[in-house]
Design a protein around this motif. Structure first.
Motif, PDB file in Angstrom:
ATOM      1  N   GLY A  24      74.225 169.069 100.087  1.00 26.00           N
ATOM      2  CA  GLY A  24      74.140 170.071 101.143  1.00 26.00           C
ATOM      3  C   GLY A  24      75.298 171.044 101.128  1.00 26.00           C
ATOM      4  O   GLY A  24      75.672 171.596 102.165  1.00 26.00           O
ATOM      5  N   VAL A  25      75.847 171.289  99.944  1.00 26.30           N
ATOM      6  CA  VAL A  25      77.013 172.171  99.802  1.00 26.30           C
ATOM      7  C   VAL A  25      76.593 173.446  99.071  1.00 26.30           C
ATOM      8  O   VAL A  25      76.058 173.401  97.966  1.00 26.30           O
ATOM      9  N   GLU A  26      76.836 174.584  99.678  1.00 26.55           N
ATOM     10  CA  GLU A  26      76.524 175.881  99.076  1.00 26.55           C
ATOM     11  C   GLU A  26      77.811 176.522  98.583  1.00 26.55           C
ATOM     12  O   GLU A  26      78.726 176.809  99.368  1.00 26.55           O
ATOM     13  N   VAL A  27      77.911 176.747  97.275  1.00 25.74           N
ATOM     14  CA  VAL A  27      79.092 177.389  96.693  1.00 25.74           C
ATOM     15  C   VAL A  27      78.987 178.893  96.904  1.00 25.74           C
ATOM     16  O   VAL A  27      77.963 179.508  96.607  1.00 25.74           O
ATOM     17  N   THR A  28      80.053 179.481  97.431  1.00 23.07           N
ATOM     18  CA  THR A  28      80.021 180.922  97.735  1.00 23.07           C
ATOM     19  C   THR A  28      80.848 181.767  96.763  1.00 23.07           C
ATOM     20  O   THR A  28      80.666 182.983  96.699  1.00 23.07           O
ATOM     21  N   GLY A  29      81.732 181.144  96.017  1.00 19.84           N
ATOM     22  CA  GLY A  29      82.533 181.936  95.085  1.00 19.84           C
ATOM     23  C   GLY A  29      83.518 181.092  94.308  1.00 19.84           C
ATOM     24  O   GLY A  29      83.846 179.965  94.706  1.00 19.84           O
ATOM     25  N   ILE A  30      83.979 181.635  93.168  1.00 17.63           N
ATOM     26  CA  ILE A  30      84.990 180.953  92.351  1.00 17.63           C
ATOM     27  C   ILE A  30      86.110 181.931  92.027  1.00 17.63           C
ATOM     28  O   ILE A  30      85.889 183.128  91.872  1.00 17.63           O
ATOM     29  N   ASP A  31      87.306 181.396  91.937  1.00 22.24           N
ATOM     30  CA  ASP A  31      88.482 182.154  91.502  1.00 22.24           C
ATOM     31  C   ASP A  31      88.990 181.491  90.226  1.00 22.24           C
ATOM     32  O   ASP A  31      89.677 180.462  90.288  1.00 22.24           O
ATOM     33  N   PRO A  32      88.642 182.025  89.044  1.00 25.04           N
ATOM     34  CA  PRO A  32      89.011 181.361  87.788  1.00 25.04           C
ATOM     35  C   PRO A  32      90.502 181.403  87.484  1.00 25.04           C
ATOM     36  O   PRO A  32      90.991 180.580  86.706  1.00 25.04           O
ATOM     37  N   ASP A  33      91.232 182.333  88.083  1.00 22.72           N
ATOM     38  CA  ASP A  33      92.676 182.394  87.844  1.00 22.72           C
ATOM     39  C   ASP A  33      93.402 181.287  88.600  1.00 22.72           C
ATOM     40  O   ASP A  33      94.252 180.591  88.045  1.00 22.72           O
ATOM     41  N   LYS A  42      91.760 178.786  89.923  1.00 25.06           N
ATOM     42  CA  LYS A  42      90.900 177.603  89.761  1.00 25.06           C
ATOM     43  C   LYS A  42      90.564 176.989  91.110  1.00 25.06           C
ATOM     44  O   LYS A  42      90.788 175.801  91.367  1.00 25.06           O
ATOM     45  N   ILE A  43      90.011 177.836  91.957  1.00 24.03           N
ATOM     46  CA  ILE A  43      89.588 177.413  93.293  1.00 24.03           C
ATOM     47  C   ILE A  43      88.133 177.805  93.504  1.00 24.03           C
ATOM     48  O   ILE A  43      87.690 178.883  93.089  1.00 24.03           O
ATOM     49  N   SER A  79      87.600 174.429 100.493  1.00 21.27           N
ATOM     50  CA  SER A  79      87.722 174.923  99.126  1.00 21.27           C
ATOM     51  C   SER A  79      88.151 173.760  98.237  1.00 21.27           C
ATOM     52  O   SER A  79      88.722 172.774  98.711  1.00 21.27           O
ATOM     53  N   TYR A  80      87.856 173.865  96.948  1.00 20.65           N
ATOM     54  CA  TYR A  80      88.181 172.789  96.012  1.00 20.65           C
ATOM     55  C   TYR A  80      88.961 173.358  94.836  1.00 20.65           C
ATOM     56  O   TYR A  80      88.642 174.438  94.327  1.00 20.65           O
TER      57      TYR A  80
END
Length: 401
Positions: free
Chosen positions: A77-86, A88-89, A97-98
């Protein structure tokens, strides 16, 4: 602690998580999905499960205890909204956030949908998730007539299942010969004949333009002027790769673009399964097959632990069960120079080979001939010139060809 996050808990995501552990990964594994169901297998939803031949427990991808045993942190039930590859979040909707060391995208596909008058009536379904299948199965108790839009494999399997459940089924297909671009005219004609022989009405070169009814669907209207009474409609008009998790530097064209090791255009981000475009025999391809999702996930997991150690050299394969027939397809051919038939189409037991230049087998379609699977796979892998006459002659063993 090192952390690998896997987005998508379908067949590719689950196999990626399990394979990481089996390959000796000691870090934290987070397996997340927007679905709230314990990870389950989708193919039976249109076949055995729909007909009541298997129960809910038997379509789970793994016993739920496995995730705890392998120390896989399953987050549903987790919707990912974005990634920050620099940094790593990874950000989620209405949640934390992970941080991650490695990221695996196993996001699968999204359904293509129809937008036509009456599409909000009850009794109109898409089959993608367990919730869809549950709603369809419950609704089917009250259905005598059903319309299926689209004669692809999902539509064809649903037609087979519903016909065997005693429902009058009509398929409406836009093209003259469904899946001709994949299997050719001969096999497409065989599909049509198979369904008609089993009591399914198949309408080709027509499309649905409107749904009619009060609260529930009562009929579909086609561009050809047909009015087809029904109490249920299944829509199967294809899928597109789910590349919603995006970044300007994350290359996506026909899926997340990966190399032979599953690496994307961004460092430490990998992609597996149906959401990818991957190199096969020198050209990028995109396929949506159960078998590919499993093998791709296993190979890419190995490359995460042992970087660039195992190139992915898989021969594409899929199968489909319709009525009492098992279809199998090996290889990948967008175009072919000629086809060679081995066996008899009329008997429902045959193999058709799709040959490229210089009589090299690029792909093969098998109907009720599982014994041919191993030599066919070997032929496609070896890419050698074939004796066409021997290939067509059932008196010559395939392994000798």
């Amino acid at each position: 602690m090192n952390t690998t996050i896997i987005i998508g808990a379908g067949i590719a995501g689950v196999n990626a998580a399990e394979s990481l552990r089996k390959e000796g990964y000691q870090g934290r594994i987070v397996l997340m999905d927007r679905d709230r169901q314990i990870p389950y297998d989708r193919p039976p939803l249109s076949k055995e499960w729909m007909k009541g031949e298997v129960d809910d427990a038997r379509i789970l991808l793994r016993n739920p205890a496995i995730y705890e045993k392998l120390d896989i942190d399953l987050k549903l039930g987790v919707e990912v909204t974005g990634i920050d590859p620099d940094r790593k979040i990874l950000d989620t909707e209405n949640g934390p956030s992970y941080e991650w060391e490695k990221l695996i995208l196993a996001t699968g596909t999204n359904l293509r949908t129809l937008s036509i008058p009456g599409d909000d009536l009850k009794g109109i379904f898409y089959l993608r998730k367990m919730d869809d299948a549950l709603a369809i199965k419950y609704h089917m108790q009250y259905v005598k007539q059903a319309v299926i839009i689209g004669a692809g494999f999902i539509g064809a399997e649903l037609a087979s299942s519903m016909s065997e459940m005693g429902i009058d089924v009509t398929i409406v297909e836009r093209s003259a010969y469904p899946m001709e671009n994949i299997v050719g005219r001969q096999v497409s004609e065989h599909f049509l004949d198979l369904h008609r022989r089993n009591g399914v009405e198949v309408i080709t070169e027509d499309s649905v333009t409107q749904f009619n009814g009060e609260m529930k669907v009562e009929e579909v209207v086609t561009s050809g002027g047909r009015s087809i009474p029904c109490q249920a409609v299944m829509i199967g008009v294809g899928v597109t790769p789910n590349t919603k998790v995006a970044h300007p530097q994350l290359e996506a064209e026909g899926g997340y673009v990966v190399n032979e090791y599953g690496e994307t255009s961004l460092s430490d981000i990998y992609a597996v399964g149906d959401c990818t475009s991957w190199p096969y025999q020198g050209a990028p391809i995109h396929i949506e097959h159960w078998d590919h999702a499993v093998n791709h996930a296993k190979t890419v997991s190995r490359n995460i632990i042992h970087p660039q150690s195992t190139p992915y050299t898989y021969t594409p394969y899929f199968w489909s069960d319709q009525y009492s027939t098992r279809f199998q397809y090996f290889g990948h051919a967008k175009r072919w120079s000629k086809t060679v038939l081995r066996g008899s189409i009329e008997s429902d037991a045959f193999t058709i080979f799709y040959l490229g230049a210089q009589d090299i087998v690029k792909a093969a379609f098998l109907s009720n001939q599982p014994k041919n699977a191993l030599p066919v796979r070997r032929m496609i892998q070896q890419q050698k010139v074939i004796d066409v006459e021997a290939l067509a002659d059932e008196g010559v063993a395939l392994k000798k060809v």
